[in-house]
Design a protein around this motif. Sequence first.
Motif, PDB file in Angstrom:
ATOM      1  N   LEU A 228      18.484   8.398  -5.456  1.00  0.00           N
ATOM      2  CA  LEU A 228      17.616   8.096  -6.847  1.00  0.00           C
ATOM      3  C   LEU A 228      17.560   6.466  -6.670  1.00  0.00           C
ATOM      4  N   ARG A 229      18.244   5.709  -6.128  1.00  0.00           N
ATOM      5  CA  ARG A 229      18.156   4.316  -6.149  1.00  0.00           C
ATOM      6  C   ARG A 229      17.174   3.885  -5.030  1.00  0.00           C
ATOM      7  N   GLU A 230      17.315   4.750  -3.933  1.00  0.00           N
ATOM      8  CA  GLU A 230      16.231   4.388  -2.825  1.00  0.00           C
ATOM      9  C   GLU A 230      14.692   4.750  -3.434  1.00  0.00           C
ATOM     10  N   ILE A 231      14.770   6.156  -4.110  1.00  0.00           N
ATOM     11  CA  ILE A 231      13.309   6.254  -5.008  1.00  0.00           C
ATOM     12  C   ILE A 231      12.883   5.234  -5.865  1.00  0.00           C
ATOM     13  N   ALA A 232      13.919   4.671  -6.702  1.00  0.00           N
ATOM     14  CA  ALA A 232      13.473   3.479  -7.842  1.00  0.00           C
ATOM     15  C   ALA A 232      13.107   2.408  -6.695  1.00  0.00           C
ATOM     16  N   VAL A 233      13.805   2.055  -5.620  1.00  0.00           N
ATOM     17  CA  VAL A 233      13.515   0.818  -5.126  1.00  0.00           C
ATOM     18  C   VAL A 233      12.091   0.850  -4.312  1.00  0.00           C
ATOM     19  N   ALA A 234      11.883   2.323  -3.687  1.00  0.00           N
ATOM     20  CA  ALA A 234      10.440   2.285  -3.104  1.00  0.00           C
ATOM     21  C   ALA A 234       9.383   2.258  -4.330  1.00  0.00           C
ATOM     22  N   PHE A 235       9.515   2.874  -5.437  1.00  0.00           N
ATOM     23  CA  PHE A 235       8.813   2.585  -6.449  1.00  0.00           C
ATOM     24  C   PHE A 235       8.372   1.126  -7.003  1.00  0.00           C
ATOM     25  N   ASN A 236       9.678   0.561  -7.187  1.00  0.00           N
ATOM     26  CA  ASN A 236       9.330  -0.972  -7.644  1.00  0.00           C
ATOM     27  C   ASN A 236       8.773  -1.717  -6.391  1.00  0.00           C
ATOM     28  N   GLU A 237       9.012  -1.565  -5.206  1.00  0.00           N
ATOM     29  CA  GLU A 237       8.274  -2.373  -4.124  1.00  0.00           C
ATOM     30  C   GLU A 237       6.922  -1.838  -3.981  1.00  0.00           C
ATOM     31  N   MET A 238       6.435  -0.488  -4.381  1.00  0.00           N
ATOM     32  CA  MET A 238       5.001  -0.218  -4.175  1.00  0.00           C
ATOM     33  C   MET A 238       4.368  -0.863  -5.602  1.00  0.00           C
ATOM     34  N   ALA A 239       5.009  -0.983  -6.734  1.00  0.00           N
ATOM     35  CA  ALA A 239       4.570  -1.579  -7.926  1.00  0.00           C
ATOM     36  C   ALA A 239       4.179  -2.874  -7.549  1.00  0.00           C
ATOM     37  N   ALA A 240       5.290  -3.482  -6.841  1.00  0.00           N
ATOM     38  CA  ALA A 240       5.066  -4.972  -6.508  1.00  0.00           C
ATOM     39  C   ALA A 240       4.170  -5.296  -5.554  1.00  0.00           C
ATOM     40  N   ALA A 241       4.158  -4.337  -4.671  1.00  0.00           N
ATOM     41  CA  ALA A 241       2.945  -4.657  -3.706  1.00  0.00           C
ATOM     42  C   ALA A 241       1.530  -4.410  -4.007  1.00  0.00           C
ATOM     43  N   LEU A 242       1.527  -3.366  -5.116  1.00  0.00           N
ATOM     44  CA  LEU A 242       0.057  -3.184  -5.877  1.00  0.00           C
ATOM     45  C   LEU A 242      -0.199  -4.483  -6.696  1.00  0.00           C
ATOM     46  N   ALA A 243       0.702  -4.929  -7.366  1.00  0.00           N
ATOM     47  CA  ALA A 243       0.409  -6.107  -7.951  1.00  0.00           C
ATOM     48  C   ALA A 243       0.079  -7.077  -7.383  1.00  0.00           C
ATOM     49  N   GLU A 244       0.625  -7.422  -6.134  1.00  0.00           N
ATOM     50  CA  GLU A 244       0.197  -8.454  -5.056  1.00  0.00           C
ATOM     51  C   GLU A 244      -0.900  -8.252  -4.625  1.00  0.00           C
ATOM     52  N   GLN A 245      -1.439  -7.030  -4.401  1.00  0.00           N
ATOM     53  CA  GLN A 245      -2.611  -6.878  -4.071  1.00  0.00           C
ATOM     54  C   GLN A 245      -3.562  -6.937  -5.059  1.00  0.00           C
ATOM     55  N   ARG A 246      -3.476  -6.707  -6.321  1.00  0.00           N
ATOM     56  CA  ARG A 246      -4.510  -6.949  -7.451  1.00  0.00           C
ATOM     57  C   ARG A 246      -4.432  -8.415  -7.502  1.00  0.00           C
ATOM     58  N   LYS A 247      -3.433  -9.033  -7.363  1.00  0.00           N
ATOM     59  CA  LYS A 247      -3.578 -10.657  -7.620  1.00  0.00           C
ATOM     60  C   LYS A 247      -4.439 -11.132  -6.306  1.00  0.00           C
ATOM     61  N   ARG A 248      -4.214 -10.453  -5.088  1.00  0.00           N
ATOM     62  CA  ARG A 248      -5.259 -10.938  -3.971  1.00  0.00           C
ATOM     63  C   ARG A 248      -6.437 -10.491  -4.337  1.00  0.00           C
ATOM     64  N   GLN A 249      -6.716  -9.544  -4.828  1.00  0.00           N
ATOM     65  CA  GLN A 249      -8.378  -9.082  -5.244  1.00  0.00           C
ATOM     66  C   GLN A 249      -8.966  -9.729  -5.926  1.00  0.00           C
ATOM     67  N   LEU A 250      -8.176  -9.977  -7.163  1.00  0.00           N
ATOM     68  CA  LEU A 250      -8.584 -11.120  -8.069  1.00  0.00           C
ATOM     69  C   LEU A 250      -8.969 -12.443  -7.528  1.00  0.00           C
ATOM     70  N   GLY A 251      -7.990 -12.994  -6.542  1.00  0.00           N
ATOM     71  CA  GLY A 251      -8.543 -14.251  -5.928  1.00  0.00           C
ATOM     72  C   GLY A 251      -9.473 -14.030  -5.224  1.00  0.00           C
ATOM     73  N   ILE A 252      -9.688 -13.073  -4.407  1.00  0.00           N
ATOM     74  CA  ILE A 252     -10.857 -12.811  -3.609  1.00  0.00           C
ATOM     75  C   ILE A 252     -12.212 -12.851  -4.382  1.00  0.00           C
ATOM     76  N   LEU A 253     -12.135 -11.972  -5.710  1.00  0.00           N
ATOM     77  CA  LEU A 253     -13.317 -12.086  -6.365  1.00  0.00           C
ATOM     78  C   LEU A 253     -13.488 -13.576  -6.785  1.00  0.00           C
ATOM     79  N   ALA A 254     -12.547 -14.283  -7.145  1.00  0.00           N
ATOM     80  CA  ALA A 254     -12.643 -15.627  -7.573  1.00  0.00           C
ATOM     81  C   ALA A 254     -13.344 -16.458  -6.594  1.00  0.00           C
ATOM     82  N   SER A 255     -12.886 -16.233  -5.443  1.00  0.00           N
ATOM     83  CA  SER A 255     -13.149 -17.055  -4.157  1.00  0.00           C
ATOM     84  C   SER A 255     -14.872 -16.749  -3.808  1.00  0.00           C
ATOM     85  N   VAL A 256     -15.236 -15.240  -3.961  1.00  0.00           N
ATOM     86  CA  VAL A 256     -16.405 -14.948  -3.617  1.00  0.00           C
ATOM     87  C   VAL A 256     -17.112 -15.459  -4.631  1.00  0.00           C
TER      88      VAL A 256
END
Length: 469
Positions: A228-256
């Motif tokens: 269960l800890r591994e599942i929680a860690v995987a979910f948290n890593e996925m959420a962090a990766a999505l947050a980072e991707q969303r941040k980058r996408q916003l940065g892309i939109l701002a750059s574009v």
Amino acid sequence: MKLKTLAAASTAWLAALALLTASGFTLSATYMTREVTCLFNIVREVRSITQLEVHLLAHERESARVALTHLPEHVGARDAARRELSRWLEAPREPPVTAESAGVFEEAEREIERYLATHPRAQEDREAEADAGASHEEVDRTFAALERLLATRLAEARIARQRVDEVHRLSEIVSLGAAGLLLAGVLLALWQLRRCVYRPLLSIRAAIDRYGAGSHDARAPQGGLDELREIAVAFNEMAAALAEQRKRQLGILASVAHDLRNPLAALKLTVDGLRPDRPLPHEERLRSMLARIGKEAARCDRMLTDLMDIARLEGGELELRRETRDARELARDVVELYRPTATAHELGLSLPEEPVPLCCDPIRIEQVLNNLVANAIKYSPAGGAVQVTVARAGAEVSIAVSDRGVGIAADDQRRLFERYFRAPSSSGVAPGVGLGLWAALRIAEAHGGRIEVTSAEGRGSTFTLRLPS
């Protein structure tokens, strides 16, 4: 703790309790069986003793009648009683329980044998009448010995019964204790499951529900079992990766948006010079303004096309429309596209004399070459030569783009084709979001090819597109 460890420990605990309970019941049943068998044997001996007493009295009675009447029927009854005495005396019995009972039994046996020895079968002489008093004494002694043996066996029966009662009480205590331990083990296992499995699962589900409801900062607590800890860690890593991707996408939109603003501002300024309420400028200036409009419009179109291609690549929807083209023509078209605008650079083109047929999607390959040539120009701010070379090596076609610009550090070359990555040595030279080379590599791989890079910081770079012919 892992789930299999918890399950194994719970199973072992319950199995140990069950084994202990079964062993206790088995020992109790074995002991009670032995004691009950002992009681049964004692009851048999008590019956034998009572039968001995009965037949002893019957023998004595019939002996007295024979002495008085000498009738044959009394003789037969006396002899039958004697035979019964011998039979019940010789009846098989279990060994005595104690040494005291053994001595009493031997004494009774001796008294019976002595009695029988003093009363022969053919007692018809008159001396038997004279010995009647002595016979009564023998009977009394024999009967007293049998009574003592009976009392001893009854005492042993009471002792055995007490032992059976004690074992029964002990069995009840063991049963209640085992049931209590089993219940405690089940409750402990349920509590462990609730603490280590159920509650962490509820926490993970609550975090997922919050994340699905729009709370993108929701994270799952890392508790409970290892799985269960591994599942929680995987979910948290996925959420962090999505947050980072969303941040980058916003940065892309701002750059574009920022990159689009520059050509749009240039278009607006140029168009302002062609307002209907003003006279048209001279032809020379008009041509320059139209060239600028075309250049900025092409720049906007290229940005939008790159965004659309990136969306297709990320969605896995890139379609290739293959046809056989001459690689020399593809390279020549790209170089001629940039020659009018890259006036500060010397664009060179090296082509073989023979045609170089290439089965590819020409639009996509031109897009890759456009990206490589545009980067060579963009990252050579001081001008210099940009060389495009087409060659054939065996079953491969190579198109190399070389420049003498800022170059790329060796540590950055390993990450050069990662999405959103920009080398620190070049990020301050020209704007960008780090998607061009990523998209170019995806297109090359879709054709079954690859892109190789050789570079040195401050000495320029060479990007080589290699495709199967």
